[in-house]
Design an enzyme around this catalytic site. Sequence first.
Site, PDB file in Angstrom:
ATOM      1  N   ASP A 156     -30.690 -17.661 -28.719  1.00  0.00           N
ATOM      2  CA  ASP A 156     -29.365 -17.825 -29.310  1.00  0.00           C
ATOM      3  C   ASP A 156     -29.216 -16.914 -30.526  1.00  0.00           C
ATOM      4  OD1 ASP A 156     -29.082 -19.701 -27.416  1.00  0.00           O
ATOM      5  OD2 ASP A 156     -28.859 -21.431 -28.763  1.00  0.00           O
ATOM      6  N   TYR A 205     -28.573 -13.404 -29.526  1.00  0.00           N
ATOM      7  CA  TYR A 205     -27.196 -13.307 -29.043  1.00  0.00           C
ATOM      8  C   TYR A 205     -26.234 -13.254 -30.232  1.00  0.00           C
ATOM      9  CZ  TYR A 205     -22.851 -14.340 -26.623  1.00  0.00           C
ATOM     10  OH  TYR A 205     -21.563 -14.268 -26.152  1.00  0.00           O
ATOM     11  N   SER A 246      -3.440 -29.219  -0.870  1.00  0.00           N
ATOM     12  CA  SER A 246      -4.483 -30.224  -1.102  1.00  0.00           C
ATOM     13  C   SER A 246      -5.209 -30.472   0.224  1.00  0.00           C
ATOM     14  CB  SER A 246      -3.907 -31.487  -1.717  1.00  0.00           C
ATOM     15  OG  SER A 246      -2.992 -32.047  -0.829  1.00  0.00           O
ATOM     16  N   LEU A 247      -6.025 -31.482   0.282  1.00  0.00           N
ATOM     17  CA  LEU A 247      -6.871 -31.666   1.468  1.00  0.00           C
ATOM     18  C   LEU A 247      -6.580 -32.982   2.159  1.00  0.00           C
ATOM     19  CD1 LEU A 247     -10.267 -30.618  -0.145  1.00  0.00           C
ATOM     20  CD2 LEU A 247      -9.091 -29.387   1.676  1.00  0.00           C
ATOM     21  N   GLU A 306     -18.981 -28.128   0.881  1.00  0.00           N
ATOM     22  CA  GLU A 306     -18.991 -27.938  -0.569  1.00  0.00           C
ATOM     23  C   GLU A 306     -18.796 -29.281  -1.249  1.00  0.00           C
ATOM     24  OE1 GLU A 306     -15.805 -25.237  -1.467  1.00  0.00           O
ATOM     25  OE2 GLU A 306     -16.469 -23.778   0.018  1.00  0.00           O
ATOM     26  N   LYS A 349     -17.093 -31.925  -3.381  1.00  0.00           N
ATOM     27  CA  LYS A 349     -15.697 -32.041  -3.831  1.00  0.00           C
ATOM     28  C   LYS A 349     -15.745 -32.409  -5.308  1.00  0.00           C
ATOM     29  CE  LYS A 349     -11.291 -34.162  -2.671  1.00  0.00           C
ATOM     30  NZ  LYS A 349     -10.987 -34.611  -4.003  1.00  0.00           N
ATOM     31  N   ASP A 364     -14.725 -33.343  -8.950  1.00  0.00           N
ATOM     32  CA  ASP A 364     -13.669 -34.205  -9.460  1.00  0.00           C
ATOM     33  C   ASP A 364     -13.244 -33.714 -10.843  1.00  0.00           C
ATOM     34  OD1 ASP A 364     -11.889 -36.233  -9.521  1.00  0.00           O
ATOM     35  OD2 ASP A 364     -13.348 -37.823  -9.898  1.00  0.00           O
ATOM     36  N   ARG A 410      -2.695 -26.646 -11.108  1.00  0.00           N
ATOM     37  CA  ARG A 410      -2.178 -26.743  -9.748  1.00  0.00           C
ATOM     38  C   ARG A 410      -0.716 -27.186  -9.723  1.00  0.00           C
ATOM     39  NH1 ARG A 410      -1.844 -30.796  -5.878  1.00  0.00           N
ATOM     40  NH2 ARG A 410      -1.475 -29.893  -3.850  1.00  0.00           N
ATOM     41  N   TYR A 459     -14.098 -21.611  -5.840  1.00  0.00           N
ATOM     42  CA  TYR A 459     -14.450 -21.794  -4.432  1.00  0.00           C
ATOM     43  C   TYR A 459     -13.520 -21.141  -3.426  1.00  0.00           C
ATOM     44  CZ  TYR A 459     -11.344 -25.765  -5.385  1.00  0.00           C
ATOM     45  OH  TYR A 459     -10.311 -26.562  -5.798  1.00  0.00           O
ATOM     46  N   CYS A 496     -14.025 -59.222 -39.194  1.00  0.00           N
ATOM     47  CA  CYS A 496     -15.030 -58.400 -38.527  1.00  0.00           C
ATOM     48  C   CYS A 496     -16.263 -59.245 -38.183  1.00  0.00           C
ATOM     49  CB  CYS A 496     -15.428 -57.245 -39.447  1.00  0.00           C
ATOM     50  SG  CYS A 496     -16.800 -56.290 -38.805  1.00  0.00           S
ATOM     51  N   CYS A 523     -19.163 -57.856 -40.619  1.00  0.00           N
ATOM     52  CA  CYS A 523     -19.192 -57.942 -42.088  1.00  0.00           C
ATOM     53  C   CYS A 523     -18.130 -58.883 -42.645  1.00  0.00           C
ATOM     54  CB  CYS A 523     -19.038 -56.561 -42.708  1.00  0.00           C
ATOM     55  SG  CYS A 523     -17.399 -55.863 -42.475  1.00  0.00           S
ATOM     56  N   CYS A 541     -12.109 -52.589 -38.194  1.00  0.00           N
ATOM     57  CA  CYS A 541     -12.697 -53.095 -39.435  1.00  0.00           C
ATOM     58  C   CYS A 541     -12.556 -51.975 -40.469  1.00  0.00           C
ATOM     59  CB  CYS A 541     -14.173 -53.435 -39.235  1.00  0.00           C
ATOM     60  SG  CYS A 541     -14.988 -53.696 -40.832  1.00  0.00           S
ATOM     61  N   CYS A 556     -19.853 -51.716 -43.651  1.00  0.00           N
ATOM     62  CA  CYS A 556     -19.973 -52.623 -42.513  1.00  0.00           C
ATOM     63  C   CYS A 556     -21.254 -52.245 -41.754  1.00  0.00           C
ATOM     64  CB  CYS A 556     -18.751 -52.467 -41.618  1.00  0.00           C
ATOM     65  SG  CYS A 556     -18.885 -53.352 -40.072  1.00  0.00           S
TER      66      CYS A 556
HETATM   67  S1  IVH Z   1     -10.446 -26.646  -1.126  1.00  0.00           S
HETATM   68  C1  IVH Z   1      -6.780 -25.320   0.883  1.00  0.00           C
HETATM   69  N1  IVH Z   1     -12.790 -27.110  -2.190  1.00  0.00           N
HETATM   70  O1  IVH Z   1      -9.915 -31.465  -4.260  1.00  0.00           O
HETATM   71  C2  IVH Z   1      -8.008 -25.621   0.144  1.00  0.00           C
HETATM   72  N2  IVH Z   1     -10.929 -28.318  -3.019  1.00  0.00           N
HETATM   73  O2  IVH Z   1      -6.907 -32.291  -2.570  1.00  0.00           O
HETATM   74  C3  IVH Z   1      -7.848 -26.825  -0.673  1.00  0.00           C
HETATM   75  N3  IVH Z   1     -11.467 -29.833  -4.851  1.00  0.00           N
HETATM   76  O3  IVH Z   1      -7.182 -30.948  -5.973  1.00  0.00           O
HETATM   77  C4  IVH Z   1      -8.850 -27.045  -1.663  1.00  0.00           C
HETATM   78  N4  IVH Z   1     -13.607 -29.381  -4.930  1.00  0.00           N
HETATM   79  O4  IVH Z   1      -8.778 -29.122  -6.470  1.00  0.00           O
HETATM   80  C5  IVH Z   1     -11.482 -27.417  -2.205  1.00  0.00           C
HETATM   81  N5  IVH Z   1     -14.917 -27.378  -3.049  1.00  0.00           N
HETATM   82  C6  IVH Z   1     -13.617 -27.690  -3.069  1.00  0.00           C
HETATM   83  C7  IVH Z   1     -13.077 -28.637  -3.954  1.00  0.00           C
HETATM   84  C8  IVH Z   1     -11.719 -28.920  -3.899  1.00  0.00           C
HETATM   85  C9  IVH Z   1     -12.622 -30.092  -5.453  1.00  0.00           C
HETATM   86  C10 IVH Z   1     -10.199 -30.501  -5.204  1.00  0.00           C
HETATM   87  C11 IVH Z   1      -8.991 -29.612  -5.211  1.00  0.00           C
HETATM   88  C12 IVH Z   1      -7.862 -30.546  -4.827  1.00  0.00           C
HETATM   89  C13 IVH Z   1      -8.534 -31.707  -4.230  1.00  0.00           C
HETATM   90  C14 IVH Z   1      -8.150 -31.875  -2.776  1.00  0.00           C
END
Ligand code: IVH
Length: 677
Positions: free
Chosen positions: A34, A37, A83-84, A113, A115, A117, A136, A227, A410, A413, A426, A432
């Site tokens: 570090d 750097y 979305s998926l 992959e 998913k 969160d 998004r 991704y 409290c 205390c 408090c 305290c």
């Molecule tokens: S692919 C068309 N890959 O999951 C492709 N989504 O509704 C659509 N998410 O909000 C997304 N990891 O942000 C994809 N490896 C991953 C993901 C991923 C998380 C999220 C994405 C979306 C939600 C699916």
Amino acid sequence: MQLEQAESRIGELREELRRHDYLYYVRDRPEISDEAYDRLFHELKALEEAFPELVSEDSPTQRVGGSPLSSLPTVEHEAPMLSLDSGAEPAAVRKFDERLRKLLGDDLAYTLEPKLDGASIELVYDEGRLKRAATRGDGRTGEEVTANARTIPAVPLRLRGAGRPLPARLALRGEVIMRLGDFERLNERLLEQGREPFANPRNAAAGALRQLDPRLTAERPLDIFVYDILAASDDVGHAAQSEVLESLAAWGLKVNPLNRLARTVEEIEEAHRDLVERRDEIDYEIDGMVIKLDELAAREELGSTSHHPRWAFAFKFPPRREETRILKIVPSVGRTGVVTPVALMRPVEIGGVTVSRATLHNREEVARKDVREGDRVRVQRAGDVIPQVVERLPWPGKKRGPAFRMPDACPSCSTPLIERGPFTVCPNSFDCPAQLKGRILLLGWRGALDIEGLGEETARLLVEKGLVRHLPDLFDLRAEQLLELEGFAEKSASALIDGIERASHCDLDRFLFGLGIPEVGAATARDLARNFGSFGAVRRADAEALQQVSGVGPRMAEQITAFFGEPHNSEVLDQLLDGRIHVREVEPAAACEAGPLAGLRIVLTGGLERLTRSQAKELLEAHGAQVTSAVSRKTDYVVAGPDPGTKLAKAQDLGVAVLDEQGLLDLLAGHEIDPPE
Ligand code: IVH
């Protein structure tokens, strides 16, 4: 140094720093310390300061910049961010796989992959340089968060060539996440500042990404995995998702290391089981596994519905929620004095961990969820985060217990508790016992007095062994006393005493921050210090005077005056300042006699075009003006750009002079101040 020489050294340094950023943040394989750097970084910074004309947007020094916005602009994505389709049942996955086999034949491959969160993000690169980032939103349009995304160290400001052709324009999709450890530290910090913690890392990441002030985003520890290519101006010749992932990695983007390939539904199920098992080892939240058809041409054939592609499916994880019963609700005093109702429950196993306590956050939350002792509830665990009561479950015919009531005093205390928004607190911050350890830690923390050798364990021992009963005792400690503590020898004891002694001569902003005044973070502490100059002046300031400081609104001003007005706090502060702590004064900005604008109070509102807001603020302050956030009768000018908001109306109401940007430039020119090029 000559300009040319500087230019070439700057080029070298940037390249070097970019490589180390990549190794550290993307590959997690740093090659230098570090300190080494920091030396390179500071050399670059100094050269850029000496030759401001050589500063470029994609320099590693320019991650945090831009002025706070009044709202985030809406932008259209380069391609829709779909979305998926999803499900948690293996049967749904089998159906998905069967449909694809029927349409495409049996020779299939899938990328699997995790998913993630977090918060979905679009990154747009032009000629390899980060040009735009957007959330998004509704999938077609999102909010522009470029300045915020730039502060995420794993987001390259410039892509690497690395042997793969780079399309001139490239829109990528990824997920911004907050790691669990960082999330917990952030929540602790928020609690220390008397602020509400985030419910989960996703909310924390999304909230950080959508800040109006990039400096605030920069203070939040965010990470990213990329991704997908949403759109590219040139055909790179990718035939499959696995090749896309390889290119992303080659361009210097962070690609998830757990991505893998599968050919059969059995392999998918096995990988899913595997990932569920590893879920607790991973230091970020994942809530499923995304199954994507690998071959890109076949994807085209399948197409998408208006919401989701037909070639992908999210195989969700079983929720980490269980049902149990509340046995008792007890108030628990946290490190910042916030009294949290805690539900003690019949132990229940959630995702391999036995849970018997859950937070109910605050009295309003208890009332909103209407939970009482004896109720059946659903409990959720997110990562390593403290379990939460999600909701009460109906129990027809069951006679319920009495509604929970916060105690008046409290539990630690006995000081009468006060209400602060939804929280019960408090106010006896420093005396305290329940708060003392946290207070010691915060005061000694790196961003505050930076007391070397004072960690969590030592703070705990000091309080438990009765060496520090009141915060000022910390500064009266003697090395012999420390020798009584476990783990202390002569050398370490005298090192800590030296550390405390050194820290007792401190800067005003660090002291203010270390006091843990609710809502006062490091940036506000700096602004307060600069504006008031001395601790006495901050302590005496009334709410109106406090609001003259940029970033201090009515709520924060009230918190600050309440903090200093609390008799216990006053007593402790008097003791600290009575020879124990010596706070260095700073020259207050308002009294900066040297500047031609000395004494002027100016409020900036709305966007500016010629200057950025922060440039304007810096310029005005550098010449002695005080730039404040609230308009009052004492304000001399309000500078209003387009979309000025309520401050303009207030100025007009109070009869304060309003300038547009040209007016500001004229004012500056009148004082022979040149705006930056
Ligand atoms: S692919 C068309 N890959 O999951 C492709 N989504 O509704 C659509 N998410 O909000 C997304 N990891 O942000 C994809 N490896 C991953 C993901 C991923 C998380 C999220 C994405 C979306 C939600 C699916």
